[in-house]
Each structure stands twice: as C-alpha cells, then as structure tokens.
Write a protein that holds these residues in place. Structure first.
Motif, mmCIF file in Angstrom:
data_model
loop_
_atom_site.group_PDB
_atom_site.id
_atom_site.type_symbol
_atom_site.label_atom_id
_atom_site.label_comp_id
_atom_site.label_asym_id
_atom_site.label_seq_id
_atom_site.Cartn_x
_atom_site.Cartn_y
_atom_site.Cartn_z
ATOM 1 N N ASP A 284 0.857 -1.184 0.000
ATOM 2 C CA ASP A 284 0.000 0.000 0.000
ATOM 3 C C ASP A 284 0.898 1.240 0.000
ATOM 4 O O ASP A 284 1.586 1.522 0.982
ATOM 5 C CB ASP A 284 -0.900 -0.039 1.235
ATOM 6 C CG ASP A 284 -1.943 1.073 1.246
ATOM 7 O OD1 ASP A 284 -1.675 2.152 0.688
ATOM 8 O OD2 ASP A 284 -3.016 0.865 1.844
ATOM 9 N N SER A 317 -5.979 9.965 -2.715
ATOM 10 C CA SER A 317 -6.605 10.530 -1.509
ATOM 11 C C SER A 317 -5.647 11.328 -0.638
ATOM 12 O O SER A 317 -6.026 12.349 -0.085
ATOM 13 C CB SER A 317 -7.226 9.419 -0.666
ATOM 14 O OG SER A 317 -8.278 8.827 -1.369
ATOM 15 N N LYS A 318 -4.428 10.857 -0.472
ATOM 16 C CA LYS A 318 -3.543 11.519 0.488
ATOM 17 C C LYS A 318 -2.854 12.744 -0.108
ATOM 18 O O LYS A 318 -2.908 13.816 0.470
ATOM 19 C CB LYS A 318 -2.542 10.520 1.063
ATOM 20 C CG LYS A 318 -3.217 9.367 1.772
ATOM 21 C CD LYS A 318 -4.090 9.830 2.932
ATOM 22 C CE LYS A 318 -5.138 8.803 3.284
ATOM 23 N NZ LYS A 318 -5.871 9.094 4.509
#
Ligand SMILES: Cc1ncc(COP(=O)(O)O)c(C=O)c1O
Length: 484
Positions: A284, A317-318
């Motif tokens: 991830d 997203s981050k």
C-alpha cells in the motif's frame, strides 16, 4: 491468530526486561512476566501465539528454567497465558478482553469538532480548475457507454508514467483504476484470497484494511512494529517463513499510523522471503508522495519483484483529495485483466468525470505535491511543538513523511482519552483501533492534516482532559471501547 514465537525472537522482543524501571524490589520471574504483559499490551506480541517452551526461553535469556516456570505461572494466574499440558502455552488477555478494531469510521460534518480521527487533507486549491478542465474533456467520452473496468486509458497512462518516473518501468496495461485505495485492496483480496485465507499485517496497521480482511474472513497474523524503529527485519522475515501466509499487507512508505519508512535492504529481503514461501505481497503506497525534510525514498518494493509476487496499490486521496475516490492497482497485465473480471461483479467501473479530474491533477503533480509537503511539514512541526509544550510525557518519533504521528502516552488511557475528548470537541482514533486484539492502549494516532492552529487547540484540550482522567473514576478506563 495461530503461530509460534521462538525463544530467540521473544528474547529480542523482551530486550532489557531485567532492567525495566521500577523493578528494583521485584524478583526476576515477576519482572519477566511484567515484560511479557507489556509486550502484549502494546500489541508487539500478538494474542493467540504459542510461547517458547520454558527450557528454550531460559536458554535464550540465559536464566534458570525455574524463573521462566514461575513467570509463566504468574502469567497464567493473571490471565495472560493459557497452557495445556503437552501442547504448550498461548498468549491471551484477561477476561478475553477485546476491543472492536473495525467498524464505521466516518469523518464528521460537525464543524465545531476538531476531527483528529481522519488522517486526510482538505482539497488543494487546484482541484476546482482541474474539475473545470475535466468537464471540457468529457465530450470525448460521451459517445461511448462510459464503462471502463480497468480505467480510462489516459489516467492509466498517467499513473504508469508516475511509476516509471520512480524508477519502476510500468505500462498502462499494468494499471487498473479503482474507486480509491480501499477499493483496490478489496478487489485484490477478492482475487487473491479465498475465504479463511491467511494474511500477515503490521501491528499497528490501517484499521480499514483490517475491516477489508475481516470482510474476506481472513485469518490474520501480525508483525509488531517497534514504536521507535518500526519493522524488525529478523522477526518480519521469520514470521513470513514460519507462518507462510497467502498474503502480506504492508505499508512501507510512512506507515499508517506509525509514519515509519521501510529501508531498501528490508524491501529486497521481504520480496525474496515472500517468493521463497509462496506469499503474495500487497504493498500500500498511499503516502509515497508525501516525504518531508528532503527524505530520499528507497526504490518501490515492486522493483525487487521478478515473479509477479508484488501487487502495489495507491491513490489520489492523500496527496490530492479523498473526495475524488480515485485509486489504482499496479500488477502484471494478466493480473489486471483478472481484477477487471472480478470488478464486474462489484461496481463495473469508476466514474469517467472523476478520472478526468485525476488526469488534470496528475499533470500538475509536481507543484501540487510540493505545496502539500510544505503544508504537512508546517503542521507536523506545530503539532510536535504543542505536544512538547503541553504533553511532554508523551513520546513521539518524528515522521519524515506521511500524515500521522504515533504517540506513546504516559499510561494505557487511549480509549478513555478518546471518550473524554469527544466531550471537549476533539475526535480521536485511539490506539486499539489500529490493532486486532484490543491492545495498544498506550498509543494514540495523531494526524497532522488539520491547519496548525486547530492542531494546537486540539492539543490544549487534550492536555486539559488528560490530567482530569487521573482524577476520574478508574473503572471508566477499563470498559472496552467500541466505536461504531
Ligand atoms: C494506508 C491506507 N490505505 C488506504 C487508505 C484508503 O485510501 P482511499 O481513500 O484512497 O480509499 C488509507 C486512507 O487513510 C490509508 O491510510
């Protein structure tokens, strides 16, 4: 969890157990039992693992067997060990204490609340212009049906180019666009894990990954990260070799929640060990763009992969915005085709318009990401400064990237603190949310994704209630925290 910890491994985890603070008057066996309880409480020693035989541990610790026998007896008496004659002894917690580690985890709409439960930034200013530009592009797609199970080609190319720029040559056929990283994980699990399959994860780890694993009824084992140094190579490689899980799920860049960065040597060793025992790795890379302080990133884990063992997942997203819901999988081209077949039974495809927004954001990646890193470094330093000033007993390892601090508290009060914090307008994700067993009560994840002034205010409020907790009825601390 099933598994076994060997004498040398437990000795390594126990470290300086005989020199722990406050043990001057306690006998060796009590100190040893106390150190094992400490490892359990911190989630570094998982529940349900078999401890080494008494003789083996005595040899590894160079102490007498009677000391180990007495320590094991005490652990049985306090409910931390279950033994069966001839079969061995397994770790447990008193009263089968468990704290929910999965469940609904939503950002709040309450604007008064300082939400430190969610580790994500507000959208960057460039998002609006990217959205406008995307609507201009949309007509190119409107004559088709709009279903692209692996994603629109221009986004797949942009994502592949970003991997290539990181030194990992990648073609668009190796990329599948998903609706967020979490979706990517779920799809990979559907493809690669039969119900009840075995998975190794870090402890602590990302709670929603645990939720996805629970959804697949995975049997999960853990590798406990050390608060200050992160992965312990011998133990991680040993766990892979011993438990031979079907999958391992790892977050090597600025791990959520601890912020640790896995060094290159361990990346190479993990891939080699995984290949040797037939484990596939889900890597991830949610935080890979967010290094700070000029920290150089080691090569991507997939760089060391020669046998299609590594499936990388990541998303927008981050570094950009969680509300976009765009993520991806990088795998071999045949794996991507198989994932697309799985996806048809789930959601068919991701929205075209959102993918076009992502294309425009990625075209401006350098500037946007540079701003994000500066913003995050300022916010991290504000949070560290406030903690040093108002809660100096808490210990933190300064993360060189990502969006979270993993604070070691001055007592096992994380859930109690989270409950009390709600009442003063601060939402927290307490330590046990990041583990399997209801352990890690001495830890708290603190994201630095809110503006600096909000972080300082949140720490002020936490400091005020922290000291009240000591005066409160202790019974409140012992209730298991269930956050749904
Ligand atoms: C490690 C990790 N993986 C996945 C996710 C989920 O990301 P997304 O919003 O792209 O689904 C997060 C979000 O916090 C995360 O921290």
């Amino acid at each position: 969890m099933t598994g076994q910890v060997r004498g040398v491994q437990l000795a390594r985890l126990l470290g300086q157990w005989h020199a722990l603070p406050g043990r001057r008057r306690s006998p060796d066996y009590a100190a040893l039992a106390g150190a094992v309880r400490g490892l359990l409480a911190d989630g570094r020693l998982p529940l349900g693992v078999r401890l080494p035989a008494e003789r083996e541990l005595a040899e590894a610790l160079r102490i007498s067997r009677t000391t180990v026998t007495a320590a094991y007896r005490q652990l049985r008496e306090t409910g931390h060990l279950a033994s069966r004659r001839g079969a061995g002894s397994w770790t447990m917690l008193p009263g089968n204490h468990r704290v929910a580690s999965t469940g609904l985890w939503t950002p709040l709409d309450d604007r008064e609340m300082l939400d430190l439960g969610v580790a994500a930034l507000a959208a960057p200013p460039q998002l609006l212009s990217a959205a406008r530009a995307a609507t201009e592009d949309l007509p190119r797609y409107l004559s088709g049906a709009g279903y692209h199970p692996t994603g629109i080609i221009e986004l797949r190319e942009a994502v592949a180019d970003a991997y290539t720029a990181r030194g990992l040559p990648t073609s668009a056929e190796q990329i599948m666009v998903t609706s967020g990283t979490q979706h990517a994980l779920d799809l990979v699990l559907r493809l690669a894990l039969a119900p009840g399959g075995t998975v190794l994860v870090e402890s602590p780890t990302y709670p929603n990954a645990l939720a996805a694993l629970a959804g697949r009824r995975a049997r999960v084992s853990t590798h406990g990260l050390a608060a200050d140094t992160g992965w312990e190579p011998d133990l991680l490689l040993g766990s892979l070799r011993q438990t031979r899980p079907k999958l391992a799920y790892l977050i090597p860049e600025f791990q959520n929640p601890t912020g640790h960065l896995m060094p290159a040597t361990l990346r190479e060793q993990v891939v080699a060990a995984a290949h040797a025992v037939g484990t596939d790795l889900i890597i991830d890379e949610s935080f890979v763009d967010l290094s700070m302080d000029g920290t150089e990133l080691p090569p991507p884990v997939a760089t060391y992969d020669r046998h299609s063992r590594v499936i990388s997942i990541g998303g927008m997203s981050k570094p950009y915005w969680g509300g976009l819901r765009i993520g991806w999988v990088r795998a071999s081209a045949p794996q991507v085709q198989r994932l697309a077949a799985v996806r048809v039974g789930v959601d068919m495809a991701s929205p075209v318009l959102d993918q076009l927004v992502a294309v425009h954001l990625l075209a401006d990646a350098e500037a946007i990401v540079a701003d994000r890193r500066v913003q995050l470094a300022v916010q991290r330093d504000a949070l560290l400064g406030a903690l040093a000033h108002r809660l100096p007993e808490w210990r933190v390892t300064v993360p060189r990237g990502g969006v979270t601090l993993w604070a070691e508290l001055d007592g096992p009060v994380s859930s109690a603190l989270a409950r009390a914090a709600e009442e003063v307008g601060v939402r927290l994700a307490p330590g046990p949310r990041f583990g399997l067993d209801g352990t890690m009560e001495r830890f708290l994840r603190l994201p630095f994704t809110l503006p600096a002034a909000d972080l300082v205010e949140a720490v002020e409020r936490l400091a005020a209630i922290r000291y009240d907790l000591d005066r409160a009825d202790r019974q409140r601390w012992r209730e298991p925290a269930v956050i749904a």
